[in-house]
Each structure stands twice: as C-alpha cells, then as structure tokens.
Design a protein around this motif. Structure first.
Motif, PDB file in Angstrom:
ATOM      1  N   ALA A 141      51.733 -56.305 -56.555  1.00 19.74           N
ATOM      2  CA  ALA A 141      51.626 -54.594 -56.103  1.00 19.74           C
ATOM      3  C   ALA A 141      50.543 -53.809 -55.222  1.00 19.74           C
ATOM      4  O   ALA A 141      49.530 -54.705 -55.931  1.00 19.74           O
ATOM      5  CB  ALA A 141      52.069 -53.875 -57.333  1.00 19.74           C
ATOM      6  N   PRO A 142      50.911 -53.117 -55.097  1.00 19.30           N
ATOM      7  CA  PRO A 142      49.376 -52.377 -54.864  1.00 19.30           C
ATOM      8  C   PRO A 142      48.796 -51.984 -55.440  1.00 19.30           C
ATOM      9  O   PRO A 142      49.531 -51.254 -57.325  1.00 19.30           O
ATOM     10  CB  PRO A 142      50.235 -51.447 -53.671  1.00 19.30           C
ATOM     11  CG  PRO A 142      51.300 -51.686 -53.571  1.00 19.30           C
ATOM     12  CD  PRO A 142      51.593 -52.418 -54.583  1.00 19.30           C
ATOM     13  N   ALA A 143      47.040 -51.550 -55.954  1.00 22.96           N
ATOM     14  CA  ALA A 143      46.596 -51.407 -56.311  1.00 22.96           C
ATOM     15  C   ALA A 143      47.444 -50.183 -57.473  1.00 22.96           C
ATOM     16  O   ALA A 143      46.415 -49.980 -58.798  1.00 22.96           O
ATOM     17  CB  ALA A 143      44.984 -50.714 -56.177  1.00 22.96           C
ATOM     18  N   GLU A 144      47.790 -49.331 -57.133  1.00 26.90           N
ATOM     19  CA  GLU A 144      48.010 -48.122 -57.565  1.00 26.90           C
ATOM     20  C   GLU A 144      49.113 -48.098 -57.842  1.00 26.90           C
ATOM     21  O   GLU A 144      49.652 -47.596 -60.152  1.00 26.90           O
ATOM     22  CB  GLU A 144      48.083 -46.634 -56.900  1.00 26.90           C
ATOM     23  CG  GLU A 144      49.857 -46.760 -55.646  1.00 26.90           C
ATOM     24  CD  GLU A 144      48.522 -47.581 -54.502  1.00 26.90           C
ATOM     25  OE1 GLU A 144      49.828 -47.271 -53.826  1.00 26.90           O
ATOM     26  OE2 GLU A 144      48.003 -47.659 -54.789  1.00 26.90           O
ATOM     27  N   ARG A 145      50.404 -49.596 -57.620  1.00 24.19           N
ATOM     28  CA  ARG A 145      51.227 -49.457 -58.965  1.00 24.19           C
ATOM     29  C   ARG A 145      50.781 -50.717 -60.017  1.00 24.19           C
ATOM     30  O   ARG A 145      51.369 -50.506 -61.323  1.00 24.19           O
ATOM     31  CB  ARG A 145      52.000 -49.992 -58.328  1.00 24.19           C
ATOM     32  CG  ARG A 145      53.591 -49.586 -56.804  1.00 24.19           C
ATOM     33  CD  ARG A 145      53.487 -47.622 -57.172  1.00 24.19           C
ATOM     34  NE  ARG A 145      54.802 -48.110 -58.668  1.00 24.19           N
ATOM     35  CZ  ARG A 145      54.547 -47.159 -59.042  1.00 24.19           C
ATOM     36  NH1 ARG A 145      54.132 -46.263 -59.253  1.00 24.19           N
ATOM     37  NH2 ARG A 145      55.923 -47.103 -60.387  1.00 24.19           N
ATOM     38  N   ARG A 146      50.084 -51.512 -59.669  1.00 23.37           N
ATOM     39  CA  ARG A 146      49.298 -52.451 -60.691  1.00 23.37           C
ATOM     40  C   ARG A 146      49.354 -51.539 -62.039  1.00 23.37           C
ATOM     41  O   ARG A 146      48.511 -51.131 -62.897  1.00 23.37           O
ATOM     42  CB  ARG A 146      48.222 -52.939 -60.624  1.00 23.37           C
ATOM     43  CG  ARG A 146      47.990 -53.644 -61.429  1.00 23.37           C
ATOM     44  CD  ARG A 146      46.141 -54.692 -60.448  1.00 23.37           C
ATOM     45  NE  ARG A 146      45.250 -53.782 -61.242  1.00 23.37           N
ATOM     46  CZ  ARG A 146      44.504 -53.626 -59.750  1.00 23.37           C
ATOM     47  NH1 ARG A 146      44.194 -54.355 -58.157  1.00 23.37           N
ATOM     48  NH2 ARG A 146      44.048 -52.506 -59.701  1.00 23.37           N
TER      49      ARG A 146
END
Length: 330
Positions: A304-309
């Motif tokens: 997942a993208p960093a902000e979702r992680r």
C-alpha cells in the motif's frame, strides 16, 4: 488470550492493497494488514469505516491465528461458492467463469441506486449460466425493509433460491419476514445480525433465521466462532469478509473444524481480486485447508502507499491498546 507486545506485531507487519475486478462492497481496492506470529501469518482487515472497538475483535482473531494452534481440521478441502457482485446481467457469465468448478453462487442484491428489476435480471442470468442444477443464494446486506424483502423474495423465488441472506437489518424484521415467507420454503440466513451484534446468539434465540453465516475475523477467531456455532444450534455457512488469501486460510480453518458442513462456503472470494498475496482461488469448486505464507514478491508488488501503510499501523496500535485495556479489566 495472552496479548503479545505491539512491537512483535509491528516487526513483521505488511500493509497491502489488492485491486479488484469489479467494485464490491463500495471498494475497488481491498486493504489489509498482515503479520507473522509463531504459528504463521494472519490478517487484520476490518473495513475502514469500523470504529476501533469493533475492529479490535478482528485483531484478537488475527493474534489468535498467528500465535495459537487452531482446532483440529476434519477435512482438507472446503467447497466454496462463487460470488456475483451487483453487476449488469450481461457480465454474469464473465464473473462466474472466474470461479472454477463452483456449483453454488451468491448473488448481491439490493444495491443502492439499483432496482429490484436489476436484481431479477442478474439472478436470472446466474440461473441461465449455471443451469437447473446450480444453487443460488442472494445477499441483501440488510438493505430491505420487511415489505420490500417480502416482495423481493416473491420476485426471485422463481429462480429456486437456496436461501436469502440478511434481507433485513434487525432481528425483529428477520423474524417477521421469516414468518411471512415460511410457506414458500425459502430459508432466511443471518450474517450482520451475528457478526455485528453485541449478542451474536440473539437471532438464534428469536428463531429469526434458519441458518447463520459466520466469519472468523469479526467473531474473534476460529475457536470463538466455533463456540457461537455450537451454542446457536443452527446450520452455518462459513464466509469471508473480502479477505486476502491469508484471511481466507483462517476461514478455511473454521470450516474444516466444523462437525458438519451442510452448505458451500463463501471462501472463494480470492477470485474477485486481480492479484493476491498468495494463491487460494477455487479449484474444482473448493479451496485447500492449511496455513498460507504470502509470496515475498507479491507483498512488495501489492504494498500500500506510505500514507495508507501509516494509517493501518496507527489503527493496529489503537486496537492493540483496546485489547490491552480489556485484558487489564479481566
């Protein structure tokens, strides 16, 4: 359950985003957090709109699966159903073709923005594609009122329904509907009335359903779900919550431990994804039982993208805190 330190969960945590063939349950991409414990990999994937108190039960299930041995399996394969999203009737053959060998289909109905005519066309297309021997069940996710549900059951009865899943939201509504359509011989199944209820046995006590749909994650894990099944005394269908292959393996562990498995299980949903962390799609209408290890390349590919992680890791921390407060209170 002994609660492992948060650091032990974070040490192996991976957040993935799985793209879907068709929008389902309002999402085009399914996110999940995976981690590894002494017994193997587990999944934490409550839907994003769930509050921490509800999501913490899903975390308890994941920890139990990763840290503890599971009940003995009584079978090594579990028959599963195809799942047909609220697609146009013309797309039904394409959807069913992804579920190799499945003899049963669950069809989503009552989709917001659609009509009963859309539902009838979709179910008709499933019957035409599967033929007279196929089994068809429909799932309204509690979106009809009693009158709407009664009308819909009459409209769909011509397609020889196996059962109607969660046609109405409340236990009282289910009970009323079951009384109204009992003469038709179409069973009523309860899903949300079990997994989202503070009292998952209320629907059984009220005799508001003929069978229960049970899911390992929202019920706190395999052992707790088995206890609910035993106490309810009703036939059950084991289903998934749109899980990755890791979560599906937990559902398969639940299905494999049941003394009786009277219905095909809703554990074939890997076929709804374009990609997954491991391979657990139906083969000859069934999935195999056993621990699943994610493919390292798939974890990277589906990261997942960093902000979702970061969002999921923060959620994991909050839900771990909720479980910790519960353990302290006990």
């Amino acid at each position: 359950m002994s609660l492992p330190p948060l650091a032990d969960l974070l040490a192996t945590a991976r957040v993935v985003a799985l793209p879907m063939h068709t929008r389902f349950r309002g999402v085009d991409t399914r996110e999940a957090l995976l981690f590894e414990g002494p017994e193997g990999w587990a999944e934490f994937s409550p839907f994003v709109e769930y509050a921490d108190a509800e999501a913490a039960t899903w975390l308890a299930a994941a920890i139990d699966f990763a840290w503890n041995p599971q009940p003995a399996a009584l079978r090594d394969r579990v028959p599963v159903n195809a799942t047909v999203p609220a697609v146009d009737a013309s797309r039904v053959p394409e959807v069913l073709a992804r579920f190799a060998g499945c003899r049963t289909a669950k069809v989503k109905v009552a989709e917001p923005g659609q009509t009963l005519s859309d539902d009838v066309a979709r179910v008709r297309a499933v019957r035409e594609t599967m033929g007279p021997e196929g089994r068809i069940r429909v799932d309204a996710n509690g979106l009809w009122n009693v009158d709407e549900a009664e009308h819909a059951v009459h409209a769909l009865a011509a397609f020889d329904l196996e059962y109607v899943e969660q046609p109405c939201a409340s236990v009282d509504e289910l009970s009323d509907l079951r009384r109204r359509v009992k003469y038709m011989g179409i069973p009523i199944a309860a899903d949300e009335s079990v997994r989202k209820s503070s009292d998952p046995l209320a629907v059984a006590r009220a005799k508001a359903a003929d069978l229960l749909v049970v899911k390992a994650q929202p019920l706190g894990g395999v052992t707790h779900a088995l206890q609910i099944v035993t106490a309810a005394g009703l036939p059950v269908v084991v289903s998934s919550a749109l899980d990755t292959a890791i979560g599906l393996s937990q559902g398969a562990a639940l299905a494999a431990a049941l003394p009786a498995l009277d219905y095909d299980c809703g554990l074939g949903t890997a076929s709804l994804f374009l990609d997954d962390v491991a391979e657990l799609r139906p083969v000859d209408g069934a999935i195999t039982v056993g621990r699943v290890t994610p493919d390292a390349a798939a974890l990277d590919r589906l990261a997942a993208p960093a902000e979702r992680r970061d969002w999921w890791l923060d959620r994991l921390s909050r839900c771990h805190e909720v479980l910790g407060r519960g353990a302290d209170a006990a």
